[in-house]
Design a protein around this motif. Structure first.
Motif, PDB file in Angstrom:
ATOM      1  N   TYR A 126      26.731   3.711  15.463  1.00 45.04           N
ATOM      2  CA  TYR A 126      26.815   5.171  15.559  1.00 45.04           C
ATOM      3  C   TYR A 126      26.096   5.819  14.378  1.00 45.04           C
ATOM      4  CZ  TYR A 126      28.882   9.803  16.213  1.00 45.04           C
ATOM      5  OH  TYR A 126      29.069  11.139  16.417  1.00 45.04           O
ATOM      6  N   LEU A 127      26.325   5.267  13.181  1.00 45.52           N
ATOM      7  CA  LEU A 127      25.683   5.819  11.988  1.00 45.52           C
ATOM      8  C   LEU A 127      24.168   5.607  12.006  1.00 45.52           C
ATOM      9  CD1 LEU A 127      28.264   4.779   9.258  1.00 45.52           C
ATOM     10  CD2 LEU A 127      27.923   7.054  10.274  1.00 45.52           C
ATOM     11  N   ALA A 128      23.703   4.610  12.738  1.00 47.56           N
ATOM     12  CA  ALA A 128      22.269   4.343  12.826  1.00 47.56           C
ATOM     13  C   ALA A 128      21.550   5.341  13.738  1.00 47.56           C
ATOM     14  CB  ALA A 128      22.026   2.922  13.330  1.00 47.56           C
ATOM     15  N   LEU A 129      22.315   6.071  14.560  1.00 47.73           N
ATOM     16  CA  LEU A 129      21.699   7.090  15.420  1.00 47.73           C
ATOM     17  C   LEU A 129      21.178   8.234  14.559  1.00 47.73           C
ATOM     18  CD1 LEU A 129      24.300   7.368  18.314  1.00 47.73           C
ATOM     19  CD2 LEU A 129      22.021   6.380  18.452  1.00 47.73           C
ATOM     20  N   GLY A 186      36.693   6.731  17.815  1.00 46.79           N
ATOM     21  CA  GLY A 186      36.147   7.766  18.688  1.00 46.79           C
ATOM     22  C   GLY A 186      36.786   9.120  18.430  1.00 46.79           C
ATOM     23  N   ALA A 187      38.087   9.141  18.236  1.00 44.82           N
ATOM     24  CA  ALA A 187      38.779  10.408  17.959  1.00 44.82           C
ATOM     25  C   ALA A 187      38.311  10.996  16.628  1.00 44.82           C
ATOM     26  CB  ALA A 187      40.289  10.187  17.958  1.00 44.82           C
ATOM     27  N   ILE A 198      20.284  13.922  20.545  1.00 44.04           N
ATOM     28  CA  ILE A 198      20.816  14.628  21.717  1.00 44.04           C
ATOM     29  C   ILE A 198      20.126  14.045  22.931  1.00 44.04           C
ATOM     30  CG2 ILE A 198      21.000  16.841  22.900  1.00 44.04           C
ATOM     31  CD1 ILE A 198      20.990  18.185  20.191  1.00 44.04           C
ATOM     32  N   ALA A 199      20.900  13.721  23.910  1.00 44.92           N
ATOM     33  CA  ALA A 199      20.325  13.182  25.143  1.00 44.92           C
ATOM     34  C   ALA A 199      19.474  14.255  25.799  1.00 44.92           C
ATOM     35  CB  ALA A 199      21.435  12.739  26.085  1.00 44.92           C
ATOM     36  N   ASP A 226      29.561  13.661  22.002  1.00 45.79           N
ATOM     37  CA  ASP A 226      29.417  13.267  23.411  1.00 45.79           C
ATOM     38  C   ASP A 226      27.979  12.872  23.743  1.00 45.79           C
ATOM     39  OD1 ASP A 226      32.119  13.553  24.054  1.00 45.79           O
ATOM     40  OD2 ASP A 226      31.877  15.706  24.422  1.00 45.79           O
ATOM     41  N   GLN A 227      27.016  13.591  23.191  1.00 46.58           N
ATOM     42  CA  GLN A 227      25.617  13.243  23.438  1.00 46.58           C
ATOM     43  C   GLN A 227      25.281  11.899  22.784  1.00 46.58           C
ATOM     44  OE1 GLN A 227      26.549  16.258  22.187  1.00 46.58           O
ATOM     45  NE2 GLN A 227      26.026  17.679  23.818  1.00 46.58           N
TER      46      GLN A 227
END
Length: 186
Positions: A131-134, A90-91, A139-140, A101-102
């Motif tokens: 995460y990489l698949a996003l 995460g860091a 953006i929310a 964050d979104q």
């Protein structure tokens, strides 16, 4: 009362087995043929053989307890290592991605599923893969405006203006979940 007596006999037998003690319906020497043979041959008395059997049983219980304790400690260490690796990921991602964050808001349900279903040693890899698949620009959506109050539908007449919810299938469940999360501003 007969049923109660039979149940108590069963309970005594079970307790005798758990404790390694002689009980109605349970002979601890049945698990130790070497001791039973020594009693039969007259080398030792039954009381001495029962005491030795009890001692062996106690040793086995202590060993099982120690092993269970070690297993719990190892699981705790693995859990802490899994949490630390996810925090490190995460860091790193937060430092390299302005939209972290979104994206995290979109990814939270997947993270929870990963942590519930996979061992801690796989958390970081699978969360990073998700995460990489996003999409790179994920953006929310902003929080939806409050719905406009409508007249209550007439129970006698069907409300033709009401939208029909789409059928949820395994193929579209993820997309519908993402749309619902976006609609809630998550």
């Amino acid at each position: 009362m007969g049923e109660a007596y039979d149940r108590m006999q069963g309970e005594l037998q079970w307790l005798g087995q758990q404790l390694g003690r002689e009980a109605p319906g349970f002979d601890p020497l049945s698990a130790h043929p070497d001791l039973a043979g020594r009693v039969t041959s007259g080398d030792i008395t039954r009381d001495v053989a029962l005491e030795l059997a009890q001692h062996r049983h106690t040793g086995q219980l202590q060993q099982s307890h120690t092993q269970a304790q070690q297993d719990r400690q190892q699981q705790d260490v693995q859990y802490q290592q899994g949490i630390a690796s996810v925090q490190q990921l995460g860091a790193q991602l937060r430092a390299s991605d302005a939209q972290f964050d979104q994206k995290l808001a979109l990814l939270t349900p997947s993270i929870e599923l990963i942590q519930r279903t996979l061992p801690p040693s796989q958390w970081q890899t699978e969360i990073h893969r998700a995460y990489l698949a996003l999409p790179a620009t994920a953006i929310a959506a902003p929080a939806a405006a409050a719905p406009v109050a409508r007249n209550a539908p007439n129970p006698i007449r069907a409300n033709s203006a009401a939208p029909v919810a789409p059928q949820i299938t395994p193929e579209n469940a993820f997309d519908l979940g993402v749309q619902a999360a976006k609609a809630r501003g998550q």
